[in-house]
Design a protein around this motif. Structure first.
Motif, PDB file in Angstrom:
ATOM      1  N   LEU A  81      41.803  95.471  36.806  1.00  0.00           N
ATOM      2  CA  LEU A  81      40.994  95.043  35.664  1.00  0.00           C
ATOM      3  C   LEU A  81      41.435  93.652  35.235  1.00  0.00           C
ATOM      4  O   LEU A  81      42.558  93.225  35.521  1.00  0.00           O
ATOM      5  N   ALA A  82      40.549  92.951  34.559  1.00  0.00           N
ATOM      6  CA  ALA A  82      40.881  91.665  33.953  1.00  0.00           C
ATOM      7  C   ALA A  82      40.904  91.842  32.442  1.00  0.00           C
ATOM      8  O   ALA A  82      40.002  92.459  31.874  1.00  0.00           O
ATOM      9  N   VAL A  83      41.939  91.309  31.804  1.00  0.00           N
ATOM     10  CA  VAL A  83      42.060  91.378  30.345  1.00  0.00           C
ATOM     11  C   VAL A  83      42.015  89.946  29.816  1.00  0.00           C
ATOM     12  O   VAL A  83      42.933  89.162  30.042  1.00  0.00           O
ATOM     13  N   LYS A  84      40.948  89.626  29.139  1.00  0.00           N
ATOM     14  CA  LYS A  84      40.762  88.278  28.611  1.00  0.00           C
ATOM     15  C   LYS A  84      41.129  88.278  27.134  1.00  0.00           C
ATOM     16  O   LYS A  84      40.549  89.024  26.339  1.00  0.00           O
ATOM     17  N   ILE A  85      42.096  87.445  26.774  1.00  0.00           N
ATOM     18  CA  ILE A  85      42.592  87.397  25.403  1.00  0.00           C
ATOM     19  C   ILE A  85      42.288  86.033  24.802  1.00  0.00           C
ATOM     20  O   ILE A  85      42.784  85.005  25.282  1.00  0.00           O
ATOM     21  N   TYR A  86      41.458  86.020  23.789  1.00  0.00           N
ATOM     22  CA  TYR A  86      41.128  84.768  23.114  1.00  0.00           C
ATOM     23  C   TYR A  86      42.230  84.400  22.134  1.00  0.00           C
ATOM     24  O   TYR A  86      42.702  85.236  21.364  1.00  0.00           O
ATOM     25  N   LEU A  87      42.647  83.147  22.185  1.00  0.00           N
ATOM     26  CA  LEU A  87      43.782  82.691  21.392  1.00  0.00           C
ATOM     27  C   LEU A  87      43.368  82.467  19.946  1.00  0.00           C
ATOM     28  O   LEU A  87      42.510  81.636  19.650  1.00  0.00           O
ATOM     29  N   THR A  88      43.997  83.182  19.047  1.00  0.00           N
ATOM     30  CA  THR A  88      43.683  83.022  17.628  1.00  0.00           C
ATOM     31  C   THR A  88      44.264  81.733  17.072  1.00  0.00           C
ATOM     32  O   THR A  88      43.969  81.353  15.940  1.00  0.00           O
ATOM     33  N   SER A  89      45.069  81.040  17.873  1.00  0.00           N
ATOM     34  CA  SER A  89      45.673  79.776  17.429  1.00  0.00           C
ATOM     35  C   SER A  89      44.845  78.561  17.853  1.00  0.00           C
ATOM     36  O   SER A  89      45.222  77.425  17.584  1.00  0.00           O
ATOM     37  N   SER A  90      43.710  78.803  18.524  1.00  0.00           N
ATOM     38  CA  SER A  90      42.916  77.707  19.077  1.00  0.00           C
ATOM     39  C   SER A  90      41.969  77.129  18.031  1.00  0.00           C
ATOM     40  O   SER A  90      40.770  77.403  18.015  1.00  0.00           O
ATOM     41  N   ALA A  91      42.498  76.301  17.144  1.00  0.00           N
ATOM     42  CA  ALA A  91      41.702  75.720  16.061  1.00  0.00           C
ATOM     43  C   ALA A  91      40.628  74.765  16.599  1.00  0.00           C
ATOM     44  O   ALA A  91      39.514  74.703  16.084  1.00  0.00           O
ATOM     45  N   GLU A  92      40.973  74.007  17.626  1.00  0.00           N
ATOM     46  CA  GLU A  92      40.023  73.055  18.215  1.00  0.00           C
ATOM     47  C   GLU A  92      38.822  73.786  18.806  1.00  0.00           C
ATOM     48  O   GLU A  92      37.680  73.371  18.642  1.00  0.00           O
ATOM     49  N   THR A 114      39.458  82.328  11.477  1.00  0.00           N
ATOM     50  CA  THR A 114      39.712  82.224  12.910  1.00  0.00           C
ATOM     51  C   THR A 114      39.710  83.569  13.610  1.00  0.00           C
ATOM     52  O   THR A 114      39.069  83.735  14.659  1.00  0.00           O
ATOM     53  N   ARG A 115      40.414  84.562  13.072  1.00  0.00           N
ATOM     54  CA  ARG A 115      40.491  85.856  13.755  1.00  0.00           C
ATOM     55  C   ARG A 115      39.124  86.518  13.841  1.00  0.00           C
ATOM     56  O   ARG A 115      38.773  87.099  14.886  1.00  0.00           O
ATOM     57  N   SER A 116      38.327  86.437  12.788  1.00  0.00           N
ATOM     58  CA  SER A 116      36.985  87.031  12.814  1.00  0.00           C
ATOM     59  C   SER A 116      36.107  86.342  13.854  1.00  0.00           C
ATOM     60  O   SER A 116      35.343  86.997  14.577  1.00  0.00           O
ATOM     61  N   LEU A 117      36.221  85.008  13.928  1.00  0.00           N
ATOM     62  CA  LEU A 117      35.427  84.265  14.908  1.00  0.00           C
ATOM     63  C   LEU A 117      35.829  84.628  16.333  1.00  0.00           C
ATOM     64  O   LEU A 117      34.966  84.777  17.210  1.00  0.00           O
ATOM     65  N   MET A 118      37.115  84.753  16.584  1.00  0.00           N
ATOM     66  CA  MET A 118      37.566  85.105  17.921  1.00  0.00           C
ATOM     67  C   MET A 118      37.123  86.512  18.294  1.00  0.00           C
ATOM     68  O   MET A 118      36.756  86.781  19.439  1.00  0.00           O
ATOM     69  N   ALA A 119      37.149  87.425  17.326  1.00  0.00           N
ATOM     70  CA  ALA A 119      36.680  88.789  17.582  1.00  0.00           C
ATOM     71  C   ALA A 119      35.185  88.786  17.883  1.00  0.00           C
ATOM     72  O   ALA A 119      34.716  89.482  18.790  1.00  0.00           O
ATOM     73  N   LEU A 120      34.430  87.970  17.142  1.00  0.00           N
ATOM     74  CA  LEU A 120      32.990  87.864  17.380  1.00  0.00           C
ATOM     75  C   LEU A 120      32.717  87.245  18.749  1.00  0.00           C
ATOM     76  O   LEU A 120      31.812  87.661  19.473  1.00  0.00           O
ATOM     77  N   TRP A 121      33.525  86.250  19.117  1.00  0.00           N
ATOM     78  CA  TRP A 121      33.367  85.591  20.421  1.00  0.00           C
ATOM     79  C   TRP A 121      33.618  86.592  21.555  1.00  0.00           C
ATOM     80  O   TRP A 121      32.904  86.596  22.560  1.00  0.00           O
TER      81      TRP A 121
END
Length: 261
Positions: A81-92, A114-121
């Motif tokens: 499996l692939a696990v893709k983790i979006y970085l919550t520190s990625s302000a840019e 930021t965390r809500s946006l990353m979860a939505l992404w």
């Protein structure tokens, strides 16, 4: 202590140990970036996926970008499996992602922290993968999504990803080009989405055929930027395949063919 209570305690201890050591298989130089990816909340998300049985082991990273890291994982049965983790520190990245969300009728009442946006992404990528798969477009099969983590089919073998078109040009460029045009049409007509960032960098060759990945930025055909993004996808494909001496369809003509006008 009863045997049943002892078993529960032993099970709990093992799960905690797995949570703390789930990166034990990290490849060289990965440990320096562990804290960047696995903040406390993300650690608990991955732990929940382990605890639920969706994941059994999480191994080293197979790709890394400004906005996300992709890890190779396995199920208890040994399925990759692939696990893709979006970085919550990625302000840019956060600044640029809103244009792909706002205007998409599938996503409303957007929270901008930021965390809500990353979860939505992450939810957005999962949904795009599902809708593309249902439209018979070859993409990684979506398995699960939780917070800023997406679990999907691993395209490759034993932790080695399949090559992208950039890394390994197709043996039959004309056939590959024709298949990709068919996939773009299916995305638009059946899935009702536009990839938006299609190029030789996010198309793999798997089992002799092209497979499209990285659908996080894909938008509804009703999005204000959909036609611009579709045109950009076509331009990118035509540019790449023209270099391989493929007789490509002119951009404007192909655009009309896809949208049916």
């Amino acid at each position: 202590m009863t045997n049943k209570a002892r078993e529960r305690l032993t099970h709990r201890e093992k799960m905690v140990e797995r949570r703390d050591k789930m990166l034990i298989h990290d490849r060289a130089n990965e440990r320096a970036t562990v804290e960047e990816v696995f903040d406390q909340t993300t650690r608990m998300v991955v732990f929940d996926l382990l605890n639920s049985g969706i994941l059994y082991e999480v191994n080293g990273a197979v790709s890394s970008g400004k906005e996300a890291k992709v890890y190779w994982a396995t199920t208890k049965e040994g399925t990759d499996l692939a696990v893709k983790i979006y970085l919550t520190s990625s302000a840019e990245f956060k600044k640029g992602m809103l244009k792909y969300i706002e205007g998409d009728p599938r996503f409303k009442n957007i929270k901008r922290d930021t965390r809500s946006l990353m979860a939505l992404w992450a939810q957005k990528e999962f949904r795009n993968l599902r809708e593309a798969s249902e439209a018979k477009v070859p993409v990684p099969k979506p398995i699960a999504v939780k917070s800023n983590v997406v679990v999907m089919e691993f395209i490759g073998k034993a932790g080695t990803p399949a090559p992208s078109l950039k890394e390994q040009p197709p043996k039959n460029p004309q056939r590959t080009y024709s298949l990709l045009i068919t996939y773009i049409k299916r995305l638009y007509k059946k899935a009702k989405i536009v990839h938006g960032d299609l190029s030789e960098y996010n198309i793999m060759i798997w089992k002799g055929k092209p497979l499209i990945f990285d659908l996080s930025q894909s938008v509804s055909v009703e999005h204000p930027m959909a036609q611009f993004m579709l045109n950009r996808d076509i331009v990118n494909l035509n540019r790449f395949f023209s270099r391989l001496n493929v007789n490509v369809t002119p951009t404007e003509e192909l655009h009309k063919l896809v949208v049916g006008k």
